[in-house]
Design a protein around this motif. Structure first.
Motif, PDB file in Angstrom:
ATOM      1  N   THR A  76       0.856  -1.187   0.000  1.00 46.61           N
ATOM      2  CA  THR A  76       0.000   0.000   0.000  1.00 46.61           C
ATOM      3  C   THR A  76       0.893   1.239   0.000  1.00 46.61           C
ATOM      4  OG1 THR A  76      -0.050   0.176   2.409  1.00 46.61           O
ATOM      5  CG2 THR A  76      -1.767  -1.195   1.371  1.00 46.61           C
ATOM      6  N   ASP A  77       0.310   2.398  -0.203  1.00 37.31           N
ATOM      7  CA  ASP A  77       1.085   3.648  -0.169  1.00 37.31           C
ATOM      8  C   ASP A  77       1.742   3.843   1.196  1.00 37.31           C
ATOM      9  OD1 ASP A  77       0.463   4.225  -2.781  1.00 37.31           O
ATOM     10  OD2 ASP A  77      -1.146   5.638  -2.297  1.00 37.31           O
ATOM     11  N   ALA A  78       1.018   3.525   2.248  1.00 33.63           N
ATOM     12  CA  ALA A  78       1.569   3.679   3.603  1.00 33.63           C
ATOM     13  C   ALA A  78       2.764   2.745   3.807  1.00 33.63           C
ATOM     14  CB  ALA A  78       0.487   3.402   4.639  1.00 33.63           C
ATOM     15  N   GLU A  79       2.659   1.534   3.308  1.00 29.99           N
ATOM     16  CA  GLU A  79       3.774   0.583   3.436  1.00 29.99           C
ATOM     17  C   GLU A  79       4.967   1.037   2.593  1.00 29.99           C
ATOM     18  OE1 GLU A  79       1.200  -3.465   4.369  1.00 29.99           O
ATOM     19  OE2 GLU A  79       1.440  -2.781   2.292  1.00 29.99           O
ATOM     20  N   CYS A  80       4.712   1.581   1.393  1.00 30.80           N
ATOM     21  CA  CYS A  80       5.793   2.125   0.560  1.00 30.80           C
ATOM     22  C   CYS A  80       6.510   3.248   1.305  1.00 30.80           C
ATOM     23  CB  CYS A  80       5.245   2.641  -0.768  1.00 30.80           C
ATOM     24  SG  CYS A  80       4.801   1.343  -1.935  1.00 30.80           S
ATOM     25  N   TYR A  81       5.744   4.089   1.965  1.00 23.66           N
ATOM     26  CA  TYR A  81       6.334   5.187   2.733  1.00 23.66           C
ATOM     27  C   TYR A  81       7.224   4.634   3.849  1.00 23.66           C
ATOM     28  CZ  TYR A  81       6.776   9.368   5.597  1.00 23.66           C
ATOM     29  OH  TYR A  81       7.283  10.409   6.332  1.00 23.66           O
ATOM     30  N   GLN A  82       6.750   3.600   4.524  1.00 23.19           N
ATOM     31  CA  GLN A  82       7.546   2.995   5.597  1.00 23.19           C
ATOM     32  C   GLN A  82       8.838   2.392   5.052  1.00 23.19           C
ATOM     33  OE1 GLN A  82       5.174   0.319   8.010  1.00 23.19           O
ATOM     34  NE2 GLN A  82       3.509   1.789   8.113  1.00 23.19           N
TER      35      GLN A  82
ATOM     36  N   ALA B 275      12.584   3.547   6.056  1.00 22.53           N
ATOM     37  CA  ALA B 275      13.562   2.569   6.539  1.00 22.53           C
ATOM     38  C   ALA B 275      14.863   2.676   5.742  1.00 22.53           C
ATOM     39  CB  ALA B 275      12.986   1.161   6.446  1.00 22.53           C
ATOM     40  N   VAL B 276      14.745   2.855   4.418  1.00 19.92           N
ATOM     41  CA  VAL B 276      15.939   3.003   3.577  1.00 19.92           C
ATOM     42  C   VAL B 276      16.663   4.299   3.932  1.00 19.92           C
ATOM     43  CG1 VAL B 276      16.757   3.377   1.210  1.00 19.92           C
ATOM     44  CG2 VAL B 276      15.097   1.569   1.677  1.00 19.92           C
ATOM     45  N   LYS B 277      15.912   5.348   4.126  1.00 18.47           N
ATOM     46  CA  LYS B 277      16.502   6.642   4.486  1.00 18.47           C
ATOM     47  C   LYS B 277      17.279   6.541   5.802  1.00 18.47           C
ATOM     48  CE  LYS B 277      14.980  11.446   5.005  1.00 18.47           C
ATOM     49  NZ  LYS B 277      13.806  12.322   5.019  1.00 18.47           N
ATOM     50  N   LEU B 278      16.657   5.919   6.801  1.00 14.53           N
ATOM     51  CA  LEU B 278      17.329   5.758   8.097  1.00 14.53           C
ATOM     52  C   LEU B 278      18.564   4.875   7.986  1.00 14.53           C
ATOM     53  CD1 LEU B 278      14.254   5.281  10.474  1.00 14.53           C
ATOM     54  CD2 LEU B 278      15.835   7.221  10.428  1.00 14.53           C
ATOM     55  N   LYS B 279      18.458   3.797   7.246  1.00 16.17           N
ATOM     56  CA  LYS B 279      19.577   2.863   7.123  1.00 16.17           C
ATOM     57  C   LYS B 279      20.748   3.500   6.386  1.00 16.17           C
ATOM     58  CE  LYS B 279      21.567  -1.033   7.824  1.00 16.17           C
ATOM     59  NZ  LYS B 279      21.827  -1.525   9.175  1.00 16.17           N
ATOM     60  N   THR B 280      20.478   4.264   5.330  1.00 12.89           N
ATOM     61  CA  THR B 280      21.579   4.902   4.595  1.00 12.89           C
ATOM     62  C   THR B 280      22.279   5.947   5.463  1.00 12.89           C
ATOM     63  OG1 THR B 280      20.040   6.452   3.542  1.00 12.89           O
ATOM     64  CG2 THR B 280      20.647   4.486   2.296  1.00 12.89           C
ATOM     65  N   ALA B 281      21.516   6.673   6.238  1.00 13.19           N
ATOM     66  CA  ALA B 281      22.120   7.655   7.146  1.00 13.19           C
ATOM     67  C   ALA B 281      22.983   6.944   8.181  1.00 13.19           C
ATOM     68  CB  ALA B 281      21.042   8.483   7.824  1.00 13.19           C
ATOM     69  N   GLU B 282      22.474   5.851   8.717  1.00 13.63           N
ATOM     70  CA  GLU B 282      23.212   5.083   9.722  1.00 13.63           C
ATOM     71  C   GLU B 282      24.515   4.520   9.131  1.00 13.63           C
ATOM     72  OE1 GLU B 282      22.750   0.599  11.351  1.00 13.63           O
ATOM     73  OE2 GLU B 282      20.953   1.829  11.538  1.00 13.63           O
TER      74      GLU B 282
ATOM     75  N   TYR C  83      10.360  -1.271  -6.172  1.00 12.31           N
ATOM     76  CA  TYR C  83      10.152  -1.699  -4.784  1.00 12.31           C
ATOM     77  C   TYR C  83       8.675  -1.689  -4.408  1.00 12.31           C
ATOM     78  CZ  TYR C  83       9.142   2.944  -2.968  1.00 12.31           C
ATOM     79  OH  TYR C  83       8.555   4.153  -2.692  1.00 12.31           O
ATOM     80  N   SER C  84       7.898  -0.849  -5.062  1.00 16.29           N
ATOM     81  CA  SER C  84       6.467  -0.773  -4.754  1.00 16.29           C
ATOM     82  C   SER C  84       5.722  -2.027  -5.205  1.00 16.29           C
ATOM     83  CB  SER C  84       5.837   0.465  -5.391  1.00 16.29           C
ATOM     84  OG  SER C  84       5.983   0.420  -6.798  1.00 16.29           O
ATOM     85  N   HIS C  85       6.381  -2.875  -5.983  1.00 20.19           N
ATOM     86  CA  HIS C  85       5.761  -4.127  -6.425  1.00 20.19           C
ATOM     87  C   HIS C  85       6.026  -5.286  -5.468  1.00 20.19           C
ATOM     88  CE1 HIS C  85       5.703  -2.612 -10.849  1.00 20.19           C
ATOM     89  NE2 HIS C  85       4.813  -2.001 -10.081  1.00 20.19           N
ATOM     90  N   VAL C  86       6.719  -5.017  -4.376  1.00 22.98           N
ATOM     91  CA  VAL C  86       6.908  -6.045  -3.351  1.00 22.98           C
ATOM     92  C   VAL C  86       5.530  -6.447  -2.845  1.00 22.98           C
ATOM     93  CG1 VAL C  86       7.805  -6.488  -1.020  1.00 22.98           C
ATOM     94  CG2 VAL C  86       9.206  -5.235  -2.682  1.00 22.98           C
ATOM     95  N   ARG C  87       5.333  -7.730  -2.672  1.00 19.19           N
ATOM     96  CA  ARG C  87       4.026  -8.205  -2.214  1.00 19.19           C
ATOM     97  C   ARG C  87       3.809  -7.830  -0.750  1.00 19.19           C
ATOM     98  NH1 ARG C  87       4.057 -14.370  -3.194  1.00 19.19           N
ATOM     99  NH2 ARG C  87       5.804 -14.073  -1.803  1.00 19.19           N
ATOM    100  N   ARG C  88       2.570  -7.585  -0.405  1.00 19.35           N
ATOM    101  CA  ARG C  88       2.238  -7.191   0.977  1.00 19.35           C
ATOM    102  C   ARG C  88       2.657  -8.247   1.982  1.00 19.35           C
ATOM    103  NH1 ARG C  88      -3.176  -4.948   2.560  1.00 19.35           N
ATOM    104  NH2 ARG C  88      -1.880  -4.089   4.178  1.00 19.35           N
ATOM    105  N   ILE C  89       2.540  -9.513   1.593  1.00 18.35           N
ATOM    106  CA  ILE C  89       2.917 -10.560   2.545  1.00 18.35           C
ATOM    107  C   ILE C  89       4.420 -10.555   2.812  1.00 18.35           C
ATOM    108  CG2 ILE C  89       0.955 -12.063   2.046  1.00 18.35           C
ATOM    109  CD1 ILE C  89       2.850 -13.807   0.385  1.00 18.35           C
ATOM    110  N   ASP C  90       5.199  -9.877   1.954  1.00 20.41           N
ATOM    111  CA  ASP C  90       6.648  -9.790   2.135  1.00 20.41           C
ATOM    112  C   ASP C  90       7.075  -8.471   2.786  1.00 20.41           C
ATOM    113  OD1 ASP C  90       7.071 -12.289   0.954  1.00 20.41           O
ATOM    114  OD2 ASP C  90       7.122 -11.428  -1.061  1.00 20.41           O
ATOM    115  N   PHE C  91       6.125  -7.654   3.185  1.00 19.20           N
ATOM    116  CA  PHE C  91       6.433  -6.332   3.745  1.00 19.20           C
ATOM    117  C   PHE C  91       7.366  -6.434   4.954  1.00 19.20           C
ATOM    118  CE2 PHE C  91       5.256  -3.050   6.925  1.00 19.20           C
ATOM    119  CZ  PHE C  91       5.803  -1.947   6.282  1.00 19.20           C
ATOM    120  N   ALA C  92       7.031  -7.272   5.912  1.00 21.05           N
ATOM    121  CA  ALA C  92       7.858  -7.394   7.123  1.00 21.05           C
ATOM    122  C   ALA C  92       9.262  -7.878   6.765  1.00 21.05           C
ATOM    123  CB  ALA C  92       7.199  -8.337   8.121  1.00 21.05           C
ATOM    124  N   ASP C  93       9.370  -8.802   5.825  1.00 18.47           N
ATOM    125  CA  ASP C  93      10.677  -9.293   5.389  1.00 18.47           C
ATOM    126  C   ASP C  93      11.476  -8.181   4.710  1.00 18.47           C
ATOM    127  OD1 ASP C  93      10.081 -11.824   6.353  1.00 18.47           O
ATOM    128  OD2 ASP C  93       9.439 -12.590   4.398  1.00 18.47           O
TER     129      ASP C  93
END
Length: 138
Positions: free
Chosen positions: A60-66, A70-77, A114-124
């Motif tokens: 979903t759009d909300a999951e894409c935002y998350q 996560a990528v933004k935080l990880k790259t900064a880290e 990346y937006s084509h990642v399946r919802r069931i794979d979101f946590a992964d």
């Protein structure tokens, strides 16, 4: 004796009607059994199709935002652990890490975007990003 014959005839007719009703009830009962079996079979088919649909639905759009956050935080880290923010290469490395994470994420989940990642794979996907180490891909 005439009354007895008439009585036997009536009882015989009643018995015959009862037998016919019993046969009709048995046919209805057997028919319901086969209908029940068909319903159960169709229910299983519908459940399998529903699971296939659920498995193919993308983020979903909300999951894409998350995922983006996560990528933004990880790259900064990653960049802060390897470079000082005052280094001229700091921003360049943020971009390199970001591109590397996006590339490996899409490769890992076999998608073009990346937006084509399946919802069931979101946590992964989130876990993949959080534990991403560039050294694993060099």
């Amino acid at each position: 004796m005439a009354n007895t014959n008439e009585l036997l005839a009536v009882v015989g007719q009643q018995l015959q009607m009862t037998e016919q009703q019993g046969a009709a009830l048995r046919m209805m009962f057997e028919g319901l059994g086969s209908i029940r079996a068909e319903i159960i079979e169709h229910k299983e088919d519908v459940q399998m199709m529903l699971q296939e649909v659920r498995d193919s639905v993308t983020l979903t759009d909300a999951e894409c935002y998350q995922v983006q956050q996560a990528v933004k935080l990880k790259t900064a880290e990653l960049t802060k652990h390897r470079f000082k923010e005052s280094d001229l290469k700091f921003n360049e490395m943020v971009g390199k890490y970001r591109r590397l994470i996006w590339s490996k994420l899409k490769q890992r989940f076999e998608v073009a975007k990346y937006s084509h990642v399946r919802r069931i794979d979101f946590a992964d996907a989130i876990e993949f990003i959080q534990f991403f180490q560039p050294e694993d891909y060099i």
